[in-house]
Design a protein around this motif. Structure first.
Motif, PDB file in Angstrom:
ATOM      1  N   ILE A   1       0.833  -1.203   0.000  1.00  0.00           N
ATOM      2  CA  ILE A   1       0.000   0.000   0.000  1.00  0.00           C
ATOM      3  C   ILE A   1       0.867   1.252   0.000  1.00  0.00           C
ATOM      4  O   ILE A   1       0.596   2.210  -0.727  1.00  0.00           O
ATOM      5  CB  ILE A   1      -0.953  -0.014   1.218  1.00  0.00           C
ATOM      6  N   SER A   2       1.920   1.250   0.818  1.00  0.00           N
ATOM      7  CA  SER A   2       2.795   2.421   0.903  1.00  0.00           C
ATOM      8  C   SER A   2       3.469   2.712  -0.433  1.00  0.00           C
ATOM      9  O   SER A   2       3.561   3.873  -0.861  1.00  0.00           O
ATOM     10  CB  SER A   2       3.863   2.197   1.978  1.00  0.00           C
ATOM     11  N   SER A   3       3.946   1.681  -1.099  1.00  0.00           N
ATOM     12  CA  SER A   3       4.625   1.865  -2.379  1.00  0.00           C
ATOM     13  C   SER A   3       3.657   2.375  -3.443  1.00  0.00           C
ATOM     14  O   SER A   3       4.007   3.251  -4.240  1.00  0.00           O
ATOM     15  CB  SER A   3       5.269   0.543  -2.837  1.00  0.00           C
ATOM     16  N   LEU A   4       2.437   1.840  -3.456  1.00  0.00           N
ATOM     17  CA  LEU A   4       1.446   2.295  -4.431  1.00  0.00           C
ATOM     18  C   LEU A   4       1.040   3.744  -4.179  1.00  0.00           C
ATOM     19  O   LEU A   4       0.870   4.521  -5.129  1.00  0.00           O
ATOM     20  CB  LEU A   4       0.223   1.380  -4.393  1.00  0.00           C
ATOM     21  N   ILE A   5       0.891   4.127  -2.923  1.00  0.00           N
ATOM     22  CA  ILE A   5       0.555   5.514  -2.614  1.00  0.00           C
ATOM     23  C   ILE A   5       1.694   6.441  -3.033  1.00  0.00           C
ATOM     24  O   ILE A   5       1.468   7.523  -3.591  1.00  0.00           O
ATOM     25  CB  ILE A   5       0.238   5.672  -1.113  1.00  0.00           C
ATOM     26  N   ALA A   6       2.933   6.027  -2.763  1.00  0.00           N
ATOM     27  CA  ALA A   6       4.085   6.838  -3.158  1.00  0.00           C
ATOM     28  C   ALA A   6       4.124   7.021  -4.673  1.00  0.00           C
ATOM     29  O   ALA A   6       4.361   8.127  -5.179  1.00  0.00           O
ATOM     30  CB  ALA A   6       5.372   6.177  -2.668  1.00  0.00           C
ATOM     31  N   ALA A   7       3.887   5.929  -5.406  1.00  0.00           N
ATOM     32  CA  ALA A   7       3.900   6.016  -6.866  1.00  0.00           C
ATOM     33  C   ALA A   7       2.772   6.909  -7.370  1.00  0.00           C
ATOM     34  O   ALA A   7       2.968   7.731  -8.281  1.00  0.00           O
ATOM     35  CB  ALA A   7       3.774   4.615  -7.467  1.00  0.00           C
ATOM     36  N   ALA A   8       1.580   6.771  -6.784  1.00  0.00           N
ATOM     37  CA  ALA A   8       0.433   7.578  -7.212  1.00  0.00           C
ATOM     38  C   ALA A   8       0.645   9.057  -6.895  1.00  0.00           C
ATOM     39  O   ALA A   8       0.185   9.931  -7.640  1.00  0.00           O
ATOM     40  CB  ALA A   8      -0.844   7.062  -6.544  1.00  0.00           C
ATOM     41  N   THR A   9       1.338   9.353  -5.799  1.00  0.00           N
ATOM     42  CA  THR A   9       1.609  10.739  -5.444  1.00  0.00           C
ATOM     43  C   THR A   9       2.607  11.360  -6.414  1.00  0.00           C
ATOM     44  O   THR A   9       2.455  12.511  -6.836  1.00  0.00           O
ATOM     45  CB  THR A   9       2.146  10.818  -4.000  1.00  0.00           C
ATOM     46  N   ARG A  10       3.628  10.610  -6.780  1.00  0.00           N
ATOM     47  CA  ARG A  10       4.591  11.095  -7.776  1.00  0.00           C
ATOM     48  C   ARG A  10       3.897  11.330  -9.124  1.00  0.00           C
ATOM     49  O   ARG A  10       4.174  12.302  -9.815  1.00  0.00           O
ATOM     50  CB  ARG A  10       5.724  10.094  -7.944  1.00  0.00           C
ATOM     51  N   HIS A  11       3.002  10.420  -9.476  1.00  0.00           N
ATOM     52  CA  HIS A  11       2.273  10.552 -10.734  1.00  0.00           C
ATOM     53  C   HIS A  11       1.468  11.839 -10.759  1.00  0.00           C
ATOM     54  O   HIS A  11       1.446  12.571 -11.761  1.00  0.00           O
ATOM     55  CB  HIS A  11       1.359   9.335 -10.904  1.00  0.00           C
ATOM     56  N   TYR A  12       0.823  12.148  -9.671  1.00  0.00           N
ATOM     57  CA  TYR A  12       0.014  13.366  -9.576  1.00  0.00           C
ATOM     58  C   TYR A  12       0.888  14.617  -9.678  1.00  0.00           C
ATOM     59  O   TYR A  12       0.484  15.627 -10.255  1.00  0.00           O
ATOM     60  CB  TYR A  12      -0.748  13.353  -8.244  1.00  0.00           C
ATOM     61  N   LEU A  13       2.100  14.534  -9.147  1.00  0.00           N
ATOM     62  CA  LEU A  13       3.029  15.661  -9.206  1.00  0.00           C
ATOM     63  C   LEU A  13       3.392  16.028 -10.643  1.00  0.00           C
ATOM     64  O   LEU A  13       3.671  17.186 -10.947  1.00  0.00           O
ATOM     65  CB  LEU A  13       4.295  15.309  -8.419  1.00  0.00           C
ATOM     66  N   LEU A  14       3.347  15.052 -11.544  1.00  0.00           N
ATOM     67  CA  LEU A  14       3.791  15.273 -12.922  1.00  0.00           C
ATOM     68  C   LEU A  14       2.725  15.884 -13.825  1.00  0.00           C
ATOM     69  O   LEU A  14       3.019  16.208 -14.981  1.00  0.00           O
ATOM     70  CB  LEU A  14       4.242  13.939 -13.541  1.00  0.00           C
ATOM     71  N   ARG A  15       1.514  16.048 -13.327  1.00  0.00           N
ATOM     72  CA  ARG A  15       0.414  16.428 -14.213  1.00  0.00           C
ATOM     73  C   ARG A  15       0.688  17.737 -14.948  1.00  0.00           C
ATOM     74  O   ARG A  15       0.446  17.833 -16.170  1.00  0.00           O
ATOM     75  CB  ARG A  15      -0.895  16.513 -13.412  1.00  0.00           C
ATOM     76  N   GLU A  16       1.184  18.757 -14.258  1.00  0.00           N
ATOM     77  CA  GLU A  16       1.422  20.053 -14.883  1.00  0.00           C
ATOM     78  C   GLU A  16       2.612  19.996 -15.840  1.00  0.00           C
ATOM     79  O   GLU A  16       2.580  20.588 -16.923  1.00  0.00           O
ATOM     80  CB  GLU A  16       1.670  21.109 -13.805  1.00  0.00           C
TER      81      GLU A  16
END
Length: 377
Positions: free
Chosen positions: A235-250
């Protein structure tokens, strides 16, 4: 030889007096090649201030690397919408038996370092509270032709105890496509030559394993908290990956020339990767953000878990409680990266990590597979 050096030096002085420079004779294509080798976004920014020519060439580089050296703590900025993390922080003790509270604690631990990940310092025009900080998108806004972008966070996302090894790599399009996680409760080196040297250990994963010839999971894995620990890692790794993904949107939106993006961390714990097909999907499809969190929503997933109580590698490295988890969204279990097929997925898993960890993945891939399911969050 001395005369030759003096003659060259005299020629340089003459050219300088005439307003000429040897570097002006270097073609733009060669200067761009040098800049691409340099890659570092901040160093390139300094180069752009050297001359008008450099200022015109720097935005045309193909490769850029941005090292983020500061994350502003949640309490240092106002109006940033971190209510979700604050609400979690204000919660009471974490009941271990309740999965929802476990998930909240994981969310808090992972999201807090990312609370203001959009506010990094590339330069500061002031001091103290009034210092100006720029987001990665702002730092990269003058680069108009980037094709390959690598970003590095200052710390790893998932906190672990000393001696624990945890590495992950995830591929995202508009949402998660594939993820591989490699973990172990302890990493050490064999002190005695041989395939199975004696080693007294208090590690619950290594103790009570019994006969491991069949490659199965011992009963103690379920009773001593081993499975629960792997759930937390996942769960922690997936949340970390999803947070990084969101950071890249702009960044992805403002740089249509991008063909490959990798977002790593200084400790090399995890890597978020996006190729040309994933970037196209990211631009074309709406991003599903998780409620009250600055991250992409993780879809319901199928997981394949493989486990070895003790894994000894050829260089003497030993991983206790070695675990490999391969994750695919529900409905894509038989497809590879971007729907490329099972072979592509197998190749992704095999090449996810370097060095001894690649060997560990290869060894664990031969173990018995256990299937798990996880709801989206």
């Amino acid at each position: 030889m001395m005369q030759s050096k003096h003659r060259i030096f005299a020629e340089d002085l003459l050219l300088a007096a005439q307003g000429e420079d040897h570097f002006d004779r270097v073609p733009d294509s060669l200067v761009l090649l040098i800049f691409n080798k340099l890659a570092d976004a901040r160093a390139l920014g300094r180069c752009s201030a050297v001359s008008r020519r450099f200022n015109a060439l720097v935005p045309l580089v193909d490769d850029a690397c941005l090292r983020i050296d500061r994350v502003i703590p949640a309490g240092d900025a106002a109006g940033t919408g971190d209510g979700g993390a604050d609400a979690l922080a204000a919660g009471g003790p974490r009941p271990r038996a309740v999965l929802s509270h476990l998930l909240k604690s994981v969310l808090l631990a992972v999201l807090k370092p990312f609370a203001h990940c959009d506010a990094k310092s590339s330069s500061a025009s002031g001091h103290g509270k009034h210092a100006q900080h720029h987001s990665p998108a702002q730092v990269l806004k003058n680069f108009s032709s980037i094709r390959n972008l690598r970003m590095e966070l200052p710390v790893s996302d998932v906190g672990t105890d000393d001696g624990v090894v945890l590495k992950w790599k995830a591929v995202f399009g508009s949402t998660l496509q594939s993820c591989v996680i490699l973990g172990g409760t302890k990493l050490d080196r064999a002190g005695v030559p041989g395939p199975h040297p004696p080693y007294p250990s208090a590690d619950p994963d290594a103790a009570g394993g019994g006969d491991d010839s069949g490659g199965g999971i011992p009963e103690s894995f379920y009773t001593n908290g081993g499975l629960k620990l792997r759930v937390v890692w996942t769960i922690s790794s997936l949340i970390a990956a999803a947070t990084r993904h969101y950071l890249l949107r702009e960044i992805v939106k403002e740089h249509p020339t991008l063909e490959h993006v990798a977002l790593t961390d200084a400790h090399a714990q995890g890597t978020l990767s996006m190729g040309r097909e994933q970037l196209k999907e990211f631009r074309d499809r709406p991003l599903a953000a998780a409620a009250a969190a600055n991250r992409t929503q993780v879809p319901a997933c199928n997981m394949k878990l493989r486990y070895a109580p003790l894994l000894e590698l050829s260089n003497g490295t030993r991983i206790h409680g070695a675990t490999l988890v391969v994750i695919k969204p529900v409905g894509d279990a038989a497809s590879g990266i971007g729907g490329g097929g099972r072979k592509e997925l197998d190749d992704f898993v095999a090449g996810a990590f370097d060095g001894p960890f690649r060997e560990a993945v290869a060894a664990l891939s031969k173990r018995r597979t256990y299937l798990l399911e996880m709801n989206g969050f």
